[in-house]
Design an enzyme around this catalytic site. Sequence first.
Site, PDB file in Angstrom:
ATOM      1  N   LYS A 166      44.003  45.215  35.262  1.00 17.59           N
ATOM      2  CA  LYS A 166      43.786  44.828  37.087  1.00 17.59           C
ATOM      3  C   LYS A 166      44.470  43.962  37.522  1.00 17.59           C
ATOM      4  O   LYS A 166      44.995  44.052  38.652  1.00 17.59           O
ATOM      5  CB  LYS A 166      42.022  44.858  37.275  1.00 17.59           C
ATOM      6  CG  LYS A 166      41.432  46.062  37.193  1.00 17.59           C
ATOM      7  CD  LYS A 166      40.036  45.866  37.393  1.00 17.59           C
ATOM      8  CE  LYS A 166      39.204  47.089  37.504  1.00 17.59           C
ATOM      9  NZ  LYS A 166      39.262  48.251  36.318  1.00 17.59           N
ATOM     10  N   THR A 189      40.267  54.348  41.649  1.00 14.80           N
ATOM     11  CA  THR A 189      38.896  54.302  41.166  1.00 14.80           C
ATOM     12  C   THR A 189      38.152  53.138  41.340  1.00 14.80           C
ATOM     13  O   THR A 189      38.753  52.013  41.264  1.00 14.80           O
ATOM     14  CB  THR A 189      38.867  54.768  39.740  1.00 14.80           C
ATOM     15  OG1 THR A 189      39.820  53.775  38.796  1.00 14.80           O
ATOM     16  CG2 THR A 189      39.490  56.079  39.419  1.00 14.80           C
ATOM     17  N   GLY A 190      36.839  53.081  41.472  1.00 14.55           N
ATOM     18  CA  GLY A 190      35.869  52.160  41.508  1.00 14.55           C
ATOM     19  C   GLY A 190      36.179  50.685  41.821  1.00 14.55           C
ATOM     20  O   GLY A 190      36.657  50.586  43.043  1.00 14.55           O
ATOM     21  N   THR A 191      36.231  49.670  40.814  1.00 16.35           N
ATOM     22  CA  THR A 191      36.685  48.563  41.204  1.00 16.35           C
ATOM     23  C   THR A 191      38.137  48.083  41.535  1.00 16.35           C
ATOM     24  O   THR A 191      38.194  47.398  42.488  1.00 16.35           O
ATOM     25  CB  THR A 191      36.268  47.599  39.857  1.00 16.35           C
ATOM     26  OG1 THR A 191      35.029  47.747  39.465  1.00 16.35           O
ATOM     27  CG2 THR A 191      36.525  46.066  40.262  1.00 16.35           C
ATOM     28  N   THR A 192      38.868  49.005  40.945  1.00 13.24           N
ATOM     29  CA  THR A 192      40.531  48.543  41.278  1.00 13.24           C
ATOM     30  C   THR A 192      40.537  48.983  42.624  1.00 13.24           C
ATOM     31  O   THR A 192      41.117  48.478  43.470  1.00 13.24           O
ATOM     32  CB  THR A 192      41.143  49.668  40.416  1.00 13.24           C
ATOM     33  OG1 THR A 192      40.989  49.349  38.918  1.00 13.24           O
ATOM     34  CG2 THR A 192      42.789  49.315  40.670  1.00 13.24           C
ATOM     35  N   SER A 217      34.031  54.828  39.669  1.00 14.88           N
ATOM     36  CA  SER A 217      34.642  54.255  38.586  1.00 14.88           C
ATOM     37  C   SER A 217      35.263  55.198  37.325  1.00 14.88           C
ATOM     38  O   SER A 217      34.492  56.375  37.232  1.00 14.88           O
ATOM     39  CB  SER A 217      33.763  53.201  37.816  1.00 14.88           C
ATOM     40  OG  SER A 217      32.748  53.895  37.191  1.00 14.88           O
ATOM     41  N   GLY A 218      36.245  54.920  36.591  1.00 13.20           N
ATOM     42  CA  GLY A 218      36.696  55.910  35.516  1.00 13.20           C
ATOM     43  C   GLY A 218      35.376  56.352  34.751  1.00 13.20           C
ATOM     44  O   GLY A 218      35.246  57.511  34.419  1.00 13.20           O
ATOM     45  N   ASP A 223      38.301  59.398  37.399  1.00 12.87           N
ATOM     46  CA  ASP A 223      39.563  59.957  36.759  1.00 12.87           C
ATOM     47  C   ASP A 223      39.483  61.395  36.931  1.00 12.87           C
ATOM     48  O   ASP A 223      40.409  62.015  37.087  1.00 12.87           O
ATOM     49  CB  ASP A 223      39.713  59.732  35.247  1.00 12.87           C
ATOM     50  CG  ASP A 223      39.971  58.309  34.948  1.00 12.87           C
ATOM     51  OD1 ASP A 223      40.632  57.484  35.848  1.00 12.87           O
ATOM     52  OD2 ASP A 223      39.366  57.709  33.860  1.00 12.87           O
ATOM     53  N   HIS A 250      35.660  56.307  27.793  1.00 10.54           N
ATOM     54  CA  HIS A 250      35.679  57.172  28.544  1.00 10.54           C
ATOM     55  C   HIS A 250      37.109  57.872  28.215  1.00 10.54           C
ATOM     56  O   HIS A 250      37.726  58.496  29.155  1.00 10.54           O
ATOM     57  CB  HIS A 250      35.486  57.113  29.800  1.00 10.54           C
ATOM     58  CG  HIS A 250      36.518  56.236  30.403  1.00 10.54           C
ATOM     59  ND1 HIS A 250      36.732  54.946  30.469  1.00 10.54           N
ATOM     60  CD2 HIS A 250      37.321  56.364  31.523  1.00 10.54           C
ATOM     61  CE1 HIS A 250      37.324  54.207  31.102  1.00 10.54           C
ATOM     62  NE2 HIS A 250      38.028  55.131  31.809  1.00 10.54           N
TER      63      HIS A 250
END
Length: 293
Positions: A166, A189-192, A217-218, A223, A250
């Site tokens: 990140k 995705t999510g936090t990114t 999130s992934g 994804d 994952h």
Amino acid sequence: MRIGLAANTRHHDHNDAALFHWLKDCHQGIRELDIHLHAVGRTYDAIVREGWLAEYPGLVRYPYGHEGGLMKLVAEVVGLPESGRVLDGAIYLMNPVTPSSTFPEAVALKRQCVIHHKPFISTVASARDWIEAERMHKGLAPDPGADALYALETQTIALIAHDAMKPQMMAYASDHFDLLSRFARRVGTGTTGQQLNELAWSRGWPEDKLWVHRYQSGPMGGDAQIADLVLERRCQRAIFFEDPHVARQHEADIQLLERAVTTVTDAAVCVTSPRVATRWAEAARRRASLRTG
């Protein structure tokens, strides 16, 4: 420049296959850049059979895959100091519905390219895009045939990074914010995605407007959501900074996105290394200045 080359049977078993689409578009660029293609057995045979790169000294034959040809590409991406044999990257046009894409040598080829910051190119669109980027770095004139690939204002780009990567994604987005802002849409995705939005707002992006449209999130399916966009040809580029050094809970979701990209091989560009992504961004900027200059 030395590049490993392999293509699944599906991509070279007839004269309209994906490998030949790439060679039709890029054979001149390959010669201009003096790229040595180190092609695994059947891929080499198919190129010769169809008459591409005739009498080109940079086309080099490696053993068949079952004789260790793909394994040799992996070793040479890492580098063999005693022989001086080192590859600068690899093109591996995969068939996502056959087990070959999950063979240890196929997985290792990608992993070692990522570890050593070398291009791993798994789609025809990525291979076409890479040739044009390298042409820009050499100072050649833009190829009009690649204009659609660089029409960023019509494209969606996915920006994804594993936890350890990140910081590199944030640095990349900061360094190339203006270029990435040219895209019609950015997804993540999510936090990114949240961190990228906060970066954009700090750079003056309107605070009531998302710079990145966030999916899950992934591990929670992000994804897979982006894979669906790719399959529907609503996401044309993915910059996916992978951490090759950790086990991924994952993994199946990550493979799903990778398989989606290779399923639409002519329409999706994927980059998995910060260094390769930076080189592309620099080339895209140069190309834009040449087209408008």
